[in-house]
Design a protein around this motif. Structure first.
Motif, PDB file in Angstrom:
ATOM      1  N   GLN A 126       0.851  -1.166  -0.234  1.00 26.22           N
ATOM      2  CA  GLN A 126      -0.011   0.021   0.031  1.00 26.22           C
ATOM      3  C   GLN A 126       0.919   1.270   0.062  1.00 26.22           C
ATOM      4  N   VAL A 127       0.480   2.478  -0.630  1.00 27.18           N
ATOM      5  CA  VAL A 127       1.149   3.556  -0.382  1.00 27.18           C
ATOM      6  C   VAL A 127      -0.031   4.661  -0.044  1.00 27.18           C
ATOM      7  N   LYS A 128       0.334   5.309   0.992  1.00 28.32           N
ATOM      8  CA  LYS A 128      -0.563   6.309   1.628  1.00 28.32           C
ATOM      9  C   LYS A 128      -0.189   7.797   1.026  1.00 28.32           C
ATOM     10  N   ALA A 129      -1.159   8.605   1.182  1.00 27.46           N
ATOM     11  CA  ALA A 129      -0.965   9.817   0.734  1.00 27.46           C
ATOM     12  C   ALA A 129       0.201  10.555   1.497  1.00 27.46           C
ATOM     13  N   GLY A 130       0.883  11.229   0.619  1.00 24.31           N
ATOM     14  CA  GLY A 130       2.087  11.934   1.260  1.00 24.31           C
ATOM     15  C   GLY A 130       3.438  11.247   1.629  1.00 24.31           C
ATOM     16  N   GLU A 131       3.386  10.102   1.401  1.00 26.71           N
ATOM     17  CA  GLU A 131       4.702   9.174   1.415  1.00 26.71           C
ATOM     18  C   GLU A 131       5.483   9.339   0.453  1.00 26.71           C
ATOM     19  N   GLN A 189       0.388  19.242 -14.969  1.00 23.64           N
ATOM     20  CA  GLN A 189      -0.595  18.097 -14.984  1.00 23.64           C
ATOM     21  C   GLN A 189      -1.396  18.289 -13.470  1.00 23.64           C
ATOM     22  N   ASP A 190      -0.511  18.554 -12.414  1.00 20.03           N
ATOM     23  CA  ASP A 190      -1.096  18.720 -11.093  1.00 20.03           C
ATOM     24  C   ASP A 190      -1.581  17.294 -10.678  1.00 20.03           C
ATOM     25  N   PRO A 191      -0.970  16.408 -10.638  1.00 22.83           N
ATOM     26  CA  PRO A 191      -1.541  14.796 -10.049  1.00 22.83           C
ATOM     27  C   PRO A 191      -1.604  14.899  -8.568  1.00 22.83           C
ATOM     28  N   VAL A 192      -2.130  13.792  -8.131  1.00 24.28           N
ATOM     29  CA  VAL A 192      -2.066  13.801  -6.812  1.00 24.28           C
ATOM     30  C   VAL A 192      -0.829  12.989  -6.360  1.00 24.28           C
ATOM     31  N   VAL A 193      -0.167  12.225  -7.278  1.00 28.09           N
ATOM     32  CA  VAL A 193       1.074  11.332  -7.088  1.00 28.09           C
ATOM     33  C   VAL A 193       1.967  11.507  -8.233  1.00 28.09           C
ATOM     34  N   ILE A 194       3.150  11.556  -7.844  1.00 30.35           N
ATOM     35  CA  ILE A 194       4.389  11.658  -9.000  1.00 30.35           C
ATOM     36  C   ILE A 194       4.966  10.249  -8.764  1.00 30.35           C
ATOM     37  N   LEU A 195       5.051   9.371 -10.008  1.00 30.97           N
ATOM     38  CA  LEU A 195       5.639   8.412 -10.136  1.00 30.97           C
ATOM     39  C   LEU A 195       7.144   8.718 -11.185  1.00 30.97           C
ATOM     40  N   ALA A 196       8.330   8.223 -10.657  1.00 35.47           N
ATOM     41  CA  ALA A 196       9.522   8.747 -11.371  1.00 35.47           C
ATOM     42  C   ALA A 196      10.231   7.238 -11.537  1.00 35.47           C
ATOM     43  N   ASP A 197      10.271   7.159 -12.802  1.00 33.14           N
ATOM     44  CA  ASP A 197      10.942   6.037 -13.317  1.00 33.14           C
ATOM     45  C   ASP A 197      12.669   6.236 -13.515  1.00 33.14           C
ATOM     46  N   GLU A 198      13.156   5.655 -12.519  1.00 36.07           N
ATOM     47  CA  GLU A 198      14.909   5.984 -12.824  1.00 36.07           C
ATOM     48  C   GLU A 198      15.038   7.409 -13.281  1.00 36.07           C
ATOM     49  N   MET A 252      16.841  15.026  -7.751  1.00 29.39           N
ATOM     50  CA  MET A 252      16.142  14.437  -6.342  1.00 29.39           C
ATOM     51  C   MET A 252      15.793  15.229  -5.333  1.00 29.39           C
ATOM     52  N   THR A 253      16.512  16.518  -5.294  1.00 29.98           N
ATOM     53  CA  THR A 253      16.068  17.316  -4.210  1.00 29.98           C
ATOM     54  C   THR A 253      14.831  18.180  -4.828  1.00 29.98           C
ATOM     55  N   LEU A 254      14.944  18.582  -6.012  1.00 31.93           N
ATOM     56  CA  LEU A 254      13.790  19.155  -6.336  1.00 31.93           C
ATOM     57  C   LEU A 254      12.413  18.427  -6.361  1.00 31.93           C
ATOM     58  N   LEU A 255      12.598  17.057  -6.795  1.00 31.90           N
ATOM     59  CA  LEU A 255      11.375  16.389  -6.490  1.00 31.90           C
ATOM     60  C   LEU A 255      11.065  16.261  -5.191  1.00 31.90           C
ATOM     61  N   ARG A 256      11.944  15.954  -4.246  1.00 34.55           N
ATOM     62  CA  ARG A 256      11.517  16.146  -2.847  1.00 34.55           C
ATOM     63  C   ARG A 256      10.842  17.454  -2.582  1.00 34.55           C
ATOM     64  N   GLU A 257      11.403  18.481  -2.714  1.00 35.65           N
ATOM     65  CA  GLU A 257      11.097  19.772  -2.232  1.00 35.65           C
ATOM     66  C   GLU A 257       9.520  20.068  -2.885  1.00 35.65           C
ATOM     67  N   LEU A 258       9.554  19.685  -4.289  1.00 37.08           N
ATOM     68  CA  LEU A 258       8.020  20.152  -4.972  1.00 37.08           C
ATOM     69  C   LEU A 258       7.029  18.996  -4.281  1.00 37.08           C
ATOM     70  N   CYS A 259       7.473  17.696  -4.056  1.00 38.48           N
ATOM     71  CA  CYS A 259       6.256  17.013  -3.189  1.00 38.48           C
ATOM     72  C   CYS A 259       5.765  17.710  -1.911  1.00 38.48           C
ATOM     73  N   ASP A 260       6.965  18.105  -1.306  1.00 38.41           N
ATOM     74  CA  ASP A 260       6.613  18.709   0.093  1.00 38.41           C
ATOM     75  C   ASP A 260       5.675  20.043  -0.454  1.00 38.41           C
ATOM     76  N   ARG A 261       6.047  20.576  -0.900  1.00 38.18           N
ATOM     77  CA  ARG A 261       5.595  21.951  -1.135  1.00 38.18           C
ATOM     78  C   ARG A 261       4.148  21.880  -1.945  1.00 38.18           C
ATOM     79  N   PHE A 262       4.089  21.141  -2.692  1.00 39.49           N
ATOM     80  CA  PHE A 262       2.415  20.857  -3.451  1.00 39.49           C
ATOM     81  C   PHE A 262       1.906  19.569  -2.740  1.00 39.49           C
ATOM     82  N   ASN A 263       2.215  19.008  -1.804  1.00 43.20           N
ATOM     83  CA  ASN A 263       1.474  18.115  -1.158  1.00 43.20           C
ATOM     84  C   ASN A 263       1.302  16.908  -1.860  1.00 43.20           C
TER      85      ASN A 263
END
Lengths: 252, 561
Positions: free
Chosen positions: A27-32, A165-174, A188-199
């Motif tokens: 399972q993957v929960k929101a915000g993980e 696209q503003d999705p709920v979840v971002i998948l990143a394949d390598e 990687m830092t950009l991905l983490r920051e953006l996920c934090d910022r836009f939840n």
């Protein structure tokens, strides 16, 4: 949001006689922020294809945002897929289009065909595209031809497209396998920051284990289609990682 | 693996024979045999080919080149005819692009796969239906379309537009679908996986990437359309071809040379424009037969070219503006399409066609004429190919060396292709007795002009480094050419030659109209004597013939890829 974003129950995927994933449940929960690690051929890309709805399981049950994709109409599946943004290793951008069109492609799930045609002639939504590019740090490239950009910059364009696209979840394949080590950390830092910022929830497959430790909170180890471990990043020991990549005696 | 282990136990002789006659060698052997057969069939080895009485006419014809007709009246007529031919070509091309884009999308694999839920599903019946449906109009030459449409619609510019647009549309659809299917699909997949509907995903993920190739091919079709519009003139649609025929038949050679000059100017200008556009677009070859997608030359040229969207938009606007202007100039009567008279005539023709004439006598004669047509096309392409490879070498643009061989070769090729094949056939008939040979030679000469140009481009685009290495090592130019440029361009040249053979097989019919033998002559007779059942069986024979040639050509191109 109480429902899990993704839910897999005893999922098996076969390509002909080859079993790519066998009896995977998770399972993957929101915000993980989840890292998928494991050697080549372990089933990371197959798992991500299940998660973005482009692949149906051979056995078992998949739920994306609470829905079973195999039971949805094409239209309803698209509505779910719009909530799931994917960033690819090879970027999957159109090289001879301007950056703005590649970023605007994130709108396409919501745009009519006529609007999409019009925008290829006179770019629409310039502000949101410019904002997304600023968020990924290449605001000045809005009208550049995409193939004139470096690999790292093209990956940023792909991330900007996902932001639009503003999705709920971002998948990143390598996402960092095609860029140099210096750019890898930035992406990687950009991905983490953006996920934090836009939840947003993040599921990323990685070959570079150090980023799994430093940028994710949960690690799923895959080997030959089996989940070997699924733990908070802090509890994954170097021994477990080594076991994941070790060549089995029988295979050697 | 399995092949080598299987052959190990076989006796030595069959093994060596088998391995000798595989792939490319088999193609070479069969090709040589076919050329030998074709040469005997067209009657080259028969004596008494030359009609000595015609030499005086030939002398008059070439002497007239020095004093073309330049009166104001005739120059005005020439200009008007040129504009008519150009307008036919533009309108026919526009129609063919509309058909080509729709048909190309619907017959591409990628269109149908994008409309599936998940990747990897099989293609269904609709795809096959579209593919099959496009094969029929493609097999029939535009001149035959023209002759049919004239019977139904009467003499009107509309006939020329439809006769060009329908077969060109089917050909364009096939090539467009191939371009679309060879375009990388990663971006498209990415969009589809993100929940984008198929139409929008194709618009953003695939079409922009295929666009330079689609546009480049469209400009190549413009060159073809100019040539075909001229040929349609020969059968009575007006324009340059018609005037050439009139002047030739009334033995006014001075006028003919003026018209030929106009043809060369029109054809040359179109070819030049098309080449310029491709340079800007970064698509170096006008026709990508057998080029592995993403090959070096193509990738390098794409990287060099950075067409601004303004250039592209400008091209599209000019192109779009030419269509209404052309329509205004030739004023086709679209009302005829739906008039009761048209429906009546069409219904009558269809009713009378069935059942086709399948009597044993007719079938035997059809088989014999089909073989003759096949032989004519093989002989024609063999001559065109051999001379094409030779003439292409000086015609390729090169940095060093004298300029005059380049211009001479380019000029000759332009002259050869600017004159339509039926006109060449009539010229050959001055000095030869009627039969398959003058027709085959006419096809050969016209296609030599086209093929030489295509091969010259392949020579220009070849990697220059191996040549330079040899030259820097002190190798004489001719030797270096033999060991670098020639072997590197041979596969591409052969691919063009085989591809062009398909075109020759279709064109062989049109020299039949001026009495040069093959199925074309039979078709003319049947059309003029209203023998519709016979006509339908001839058309079926023609369709089978084109299909066989297409399959053989594709099979021959595979091992030399």
């Amino acid at each position: 949001m109480t429902d899990p974003i993704f839910e897999l129950h005893k999922v098996t995927v076969r390509y002909g006689s080859f079993t790519a994933l066998s009896e995977v449940s998770l399972q993957v929960k929101a915000g993980e922020r989840v890292a998928l690690i494991g050697p080549s051929g372990a089933g990371k890309s197959t798992l991500l294809s299940l998660l973005n709805g482009s692949l149906a399981p051979s056995e078992g049950q998949v739920r994306l945002l609470g829905e079973d994709p195999t039971r949805l109409s094409v239209r309803a599946l698209r509505r779910i897929q719009r909530q799931i943004g994917t960033v690819y290793q090879q970027f999957h951008l159109v090289p001879n289009l301007s950056v703005i069109h590649n970023v605007n492609a994130g709108h396409l799930g919501r745009w009519s065909l006529a609007r999409a045609m019009l925008s290829l002639i006179v770019p629409l939504e310039r502000q949101s595209a410019a904002r997304a590019l600023a968020d990924v740090g290449i605001a000045d490239k809005l009208y550049a031809r995409t193939d004139t950009l470096s690999g790292g910059q093209q990956q940023r364009v792909a991330i900007a497209r996902v932001l639009v696209q503003d999705p709920v979840v971002i998948l990143a394949d390598e996402p960092i396998s095609s860029v140099d080590p210096e750019r890898s950390r930035e992406i990687m830092t950009l991905l983490r920051e953006l996920c934090d910022r836009f939840n947003k929830t993040l599921v990323v497959s990685l070959h570079a284990i150090e980023y799994a430790y430093s940028h994710c909170e949960r690690m799923i180890g895959l080997r030959a289609g089996h989940v070997m471990f699924d733990l908070p990043a802090g509890q994954v020991t170097p021994g477990m990682v080594e076991a994941l990549y070790r060549i089995r005696k029988a295979e050697a | 693996m399995s092949a080598s282990s299987a052959t190990r136990h076989r006796p030595a002789l069959p093994l060596s024979l088998r391995s000798f006659f595989n792939g490319a060698r088999l193609v070479v052997l069969v090709t040589l045999l076919a050329i030998a057969w074709a040469t005997t069939q067209v009657g080259l080895l028969r004596g008494n080919l030359i009609n000595g009485g015609g030499w005086a006419l030939v002398q008059q014809f070439f002497a007239a080149a020095l004093r073309p007709e330049l009166s104001a009246d005739f120059l005005r007529l020439t200009l008007e005819s040129t504009l008519v031919t150009f307008a036919y070509a533009i309108c026919g091309l526009a129609l063919s692009l509309v058909i080509g884009l729709a048909g190309g999308l619907l017959s591409s694999e990628v269109w149908w796969l994008s409309h599936r839920r998940t990747s990897g599903s099989k293609l269904g019946a609709p795809w096959l239906a579209v593919r099959g449906g496009l094969a029929v109009p493609r097999a029939i030459h535009e001149v035959i379309w023209g002759l049919f449409l004239v019977k139904i619609l009467g003499l009107d510019p509309l006939v020329a537009i439809l006769a060009l647009g329908i077969p060109f549309g089917a050909i364009t659809a096939k090539v467009f679908s191939e371009i679309l299917d060879e375009t990388p699909r990663d971006a498209l997949r990415g969009l589809l996986n993100g929940g984008v509907p198929a139409g929008q995903a194709l618009l953003y993920g695939l079409l922009p990437r295929a666009f330079p190739n689609l546009l480049s091919y469209s400009f190549y079709r413009l060159e073809c359309a100019i040539r075909s519009a001229t040929v349609l003139g020969v059968i009575g649609a007006g324009g340059l071809g018609y005037q050439v025929l009139l002047s030739l038949q009334s033995l006014r050679y001075g006028e003919m040379w003026t018209l030929i000059a106009a043809l060369i100017a029109l054809s040359g200008a179109t070819d030049w424009l098309s080449a310029r556009v491709r340079q800007v677009l970064g698509a170096p070859t006008r026709l990508e037969v057998n080029l592995a997608p993403g090959c070096d030359a193509q990738a390098a040229a794409l990287a060099r070219a950075t067409p601004s969207s303004r250039t592209l938009l400008g091209l599209l606007v000019v192109g779009a503006a030419l269509v209404p202007l052309s329509l205004l100039y030739i004023r086709p009567d679209f009302g005829r399409l739906f008039s009761p008279r048209t429906q009546m005539l069409f219904g009558q023709m269809v009713r009378e066609m069935f059942p086709p004439d399948l009597s044993a006598e007719n079938m035997a004669s059809l088989l014999q004429l089909s073989l003759q047509t096949l032989a004519m096309s093989i002989f024609a392409i063999a001559v065109a190919g051999a001379f094409g490879i030779v003439l292409a070498q000086p015609a390729a643009r090169r940095a060093m060396g004298a300029r005059w061989p380049y211009w001479l070769a380019r000029g000759s090729l332009l002259f050869l292709r600017a004159i339509p094949a039926p006109v060449w056939a009539l010229l050959f008939l001055f000095v030869m007795f009627p039969g398959p040979l003058p027709g085959a030679l006419a096809i050969a000469v016209h296609n030599l002009g086209i093929l030489g140009r295509l091969i010259a481009e392949a020579v220009e685009n070849v990697d220059q480094r191996p040549m330079r290495v040899l030259r820097h090592g002190g190798t004489p130019p001719a030797h270096a050419f033999l060991y670098s440029t020639l072997p590197m361009t041979i596969p591409q040249s052969l691919a063009y030659i085989f591809y062009r053979w398909e075109v020759c097989a279709r064109e062989t019919v049109i020299v039949g109209f001026v009495g040069a033998g093959g199925l074309g002559r039979l078709l003319t007779e049947q059309l003029s004597s209203f023998d519709y059942p016979g006509l339908l069986s001839t058309l079926i024979a023609l369709f089978v013939l084109t299909f066989v040639v297409d399959v053989l050509s594709a099979a021959a191109r595979r091992p030399i890829r």
